[in-house]
Enzyme design. Sequence first.
Site, mmCIF file in Angstrom:
data_model
loop_
_atom_site.group_PDB
_atom_site.id
_atom_site.type_symbol
_atom_site.label_atom_id
_atom_site.label_comp_id
_atom_site.label_asym_id
_atom_site.label_seq_id
_atom_site.Cartn_x
_atom_site.Cartn_y
_atom_site.Cartn_z
ATOM 1 N N ASP A 1 -0.132 -7.437 1.144
ATOM 2 C CA ASP A 1 0.348 -6.082 1.405
ATOM 3 C C ASP A 1 1.877 -6.005 1.519
ATOM 4 O O ASP A 1 2.409 -5.356 2.415
ATOM 5 C CB ASP A 1 -0.330 -5.513 2.669
ATOM 6 C CG ASP A 1 -0.284 -3.984 2.699
ATOM 7 O OD1 ASP A 1 0.297 -3.380 1.772
ATOM 8 O OD2 ASP A 1 -0.820 -3.391 3.648
ATOM 9 N N SER B 1 4.323 2.419 8.002
ATOM 10 C CA SER B 1 4.003 1.325 7.090
ATOM 11 C C SER B 1 5.224 0.851 6.334
ATOM 12 O O SER B 1 5.933 1.657 5.729
ATOM 13 C CB SER B 1 2.971 1.783 6.065
ATOM 14 O OG SER B 1 1.696 1.654 6.583
ATOM 15 N N HIS C 1 0.814 -1.228 0.000
ATOM 16 C CA HIS C 1 0.000 0.000 0.000
ATOM 17 C C HIS C 1 0.842 1.270 0.000
ATOM 18 O O HIS C 1 0.334 2.343 -0.300
ATOM 19 C CB HIS C 1 -1.052 -0.017 1.125
ATOM 20 C CG HIS C 1 -0.544 0.248 2.509
ATOM 21 N ND1 HIS C 1 -0.382 -0.749 3.440
ATOM 22 C CD2 HIS C 1 -0.197 1.382 3.133
ATOM 23 C CE1 HIS C 1 0.050 -0.230 4.576
ATOM 24 N NE2 HIS C 1 0.170 1.074 4.406
#
Lengths: 489, 494
Positions: free
Chosen positions: A107, A186, A76
């Site tokens: 992901d 992230s 992402h």
Amino acid sequence: MKSPLFLLACLALVLPTAPASGQAIDLSSGDWEGVVNIDASVLLPDYREPWNAGQPSGGSGTGFLIGKNRFLTNAHVVSNATKLVIRSSNDPRPHPARIVHIAHDCDLALLAVENPAFFKGTVPVEFGGVPQMESSVSAYGYPVGGTRLSVTRGIVSRIDFQPYSHSGMDSHLAIQIDAAINPGNSGGPVMQNGKVVGVAFQGYSGDVAQNVGYMIPTPVIHRFLKDVEDGHYDHYVDLALTYRNLFNPAARRALGLEDGNTGVQVGSVYSGGASAGIVQPGDVILKIDGHTVSSDGSIELEDQAVPLEEVVERKFKGDKVRLDILREGQPMALTVTLREPWPFKLQSNLYDEKPRFFVAGGLVFQPVDQNFMDAHDPSDQRLNYLFDYFIADGLHTKRPEIVVLSNILPDSVNAYADEFRYSVVDEVNGRPVKRLDELAAAFGEASDFYVIKFAGGGRPIVLERKAIEEARPRISARYALKAEKNLEK
Amino acid sequence: MKSILFLRSLCLAFLMALAVPSAFAGDTAPGAAPKFLLRVNSTNQLYEFSKPWIKKPPFSKRGIGALIDGGRILVTAELVANSTFIELEKPATVEKSTATVERVDYDCNLAVLRPADPDFLQGMQPLALNGPLQVGDEATILQLEPNGDIARTLGRITTISVSGYPSESGALLLFKLSAPLQQRDGSFTVPVVREGRLIGMVMRYDVRNQSADIVPTAVIRHFLAELDSPAYQGFARLGLAFAPLRDPQLRRYIGLQEPGGIYVSDITPRGSADAAGIKKGDAILAVDGLPLDQDGNYEDPDYGRILFSHFTNTIKHPGAIVRLKILRDGKTLEIPLSMQVANRENAISETQISDTAPKYLILGGLVFIELSRPYLKEWGNKWTSGAPQRLVYFDAFQNELPPDRGRMIILSHVLPTPDTLGYEDLENIVVTKVNGHAVKSLADLSEAAKNPVDGFQKIEFEEDPKLLFLDAASIEANAEELKRHYALPALERL
């Protein structure tokens, strides 16, 4: 076994672009020297005006060196990216990078810098195993609150299957930690004893819960890295069936199970999936690859109780799974050859794809997928049913794609088409439309009239060829239509 | 022109009568007790469709009924829907009598009541029904002051059209009257008069637009005529949906030369049109020789251009034959159609249930019901998006399911018992078979459950978990405990 659940209020940990221009600090040794900041320039596709390039946007996340010019991060962080640059605390210059592999279902993504000379001396990190509950871990990354590397510490709070919100359709093993992880974390490594034990990827916003962050554990990472060894990512595979607990004593006796605690009952077996034609609704799964299945669907794997899916999770396209079952009281052994169940993708968030469309007489036709539904949010009851139950009710066997009249660019040629917005196309000139390219082909055939019939069998839309042709330049100019179709993803 | 002038002069007489008591003195003299109005207090109680063995708390509605010929008191059906107790009250003297519903018809939103005591109406005078009105005509809404005096609100008719009624079962003639109405007594069921004659009953009031929806005398007369017929049937339905035929490209494609016509877009299974052989895709050009325009309007002698369903559903009574002029495959046909009332007997999902206890069956603790719109409406105002979407879809598009599908049987929810261990989370899934028998009604389910297989009740579903088993003997043994524990009056109501 894909969960239709979404993490509510899930926070994508991508930070809106804030150029990192930190000065070099002394990071001569330590766990963090391969931890880099990734800046992505993004073009979000426009599913409402699909002929347009899309909405420029950007984000920032974290990645880390895991091998020779290979950086691991979250999918992402780099999805829909048109340009990527990597910086580190040691070397704040932006280094252009590219995606080598991307796996939206778990992901994860692998990046490489365009000039491999950079980061040449940097030591890649090593991977550890699944950390123990309550053991402490540290999360490294470039989250909000500053430009330099940040470290936060916490403990392992929970090890469980979780929905992965990036695709919205997949659930895998995930580890919950209470270290603060924030937008920008992230893709960053979570470390224990100098080894990476996970990749920080999602969490709940503070409105919903406190200190709930999740990391992708090493079994999922290893699977991804193994999958791409052949130079291609194959996607997770799935049994494509549902099962249910067998706690009820009457059900256990009726199904011929002796008293005990084994077996789950198969519910739906999805057509188009790996188990179709092999497993039947009502079968009782007793063992999966030799692991005894208990009545709640869990198995014992590496001294941990995990859902039986975990066996499949670690396998690859073309691998086989052995199921020991009971069918009408008779024991049987079944072999399922795993593959990716295609209809599920329709209900996942899709990335790096150009919206497909076809325009005729100012009528815009589009195939329906999750991105389309998010962009249009139609309130049409029929369309919502077709989409929501596309898999569960086996609707995909009748129409591989749901093609809708998504928009009407007003013109005299389509003056009476307003009420048909979001209607599902059944046929054009008697030719069934089960995919967008079939609709395009039907309009490609010479005919005086083009008769578009919709699901439900109401009034058709009739367009005269002459009228379509007269309207074409008018509509293109008026609505700045850069193209009349895109049939390629 | 002449008649308009005549009406105007009457109108003038009426206005003068307001000041000077005269021929209409009974209802117009200030302070005088009205001789044709009664307060109606109705205590209503709805069933809880998600727990069909209980009723929701009772609530009261108040409205004003108009006394009409035959000792009947006319009110809206909504006022007395699911009534458990009705009381009539004379405005001035506050004299009371209980009343019963002689007939209620939710299609036309009308009901007639009769007092338990026939002498109660002595001294009162019935209202006569007015004839047709025009847009622009004035009319007076009658309400009651707390002291029993009449409160009048003058309004003007702004729209006459065939529109949807609250029952959602179809459209009938409706007047819209623009008037600044005040809410009194918590209901807008109040009569509207003109020149001392009833022109309709208010059934809804839009506060923002100050517009009252009125059930007009054309509909009331049909209702009363049916009431006086040997067997009440109500309003017949064509049983079709249509789309306008305005698009010239579509008109050229189907080869339609005439200026008007409508496109049949849906046919209700077993309805009047279905029985007559009307098909989707037919163009209806005329009804009984009355040509239809592109929107389906005909020229009505009383109301001008209105939807032709007024002619077929309200002017015509059930059993009447109408001749439809149809264009099909380029050929013109004349098809006779017998107007019949809607037959919901074999409907997949009932759309309207009032004054009737919903059916249910409880097996072991599994609560089974028949899918219905009132059940889905238990999800509140936003039920179309909030209720289980698969069921909402089946209810909305039931015409597209096989006509012999039968009622859709739903496992609504589970009352946890020792027998339902592991099933507690199941809800709103569609039952296909019980003990191997297809179930098309709760009665089927009840029958099938009488014959367990090998001591088990085997129940199959369209959705997950696809099938489950219950111990038949254990269910029997636990039945009394189940009834006692959840205060169930009975385990089934069929």
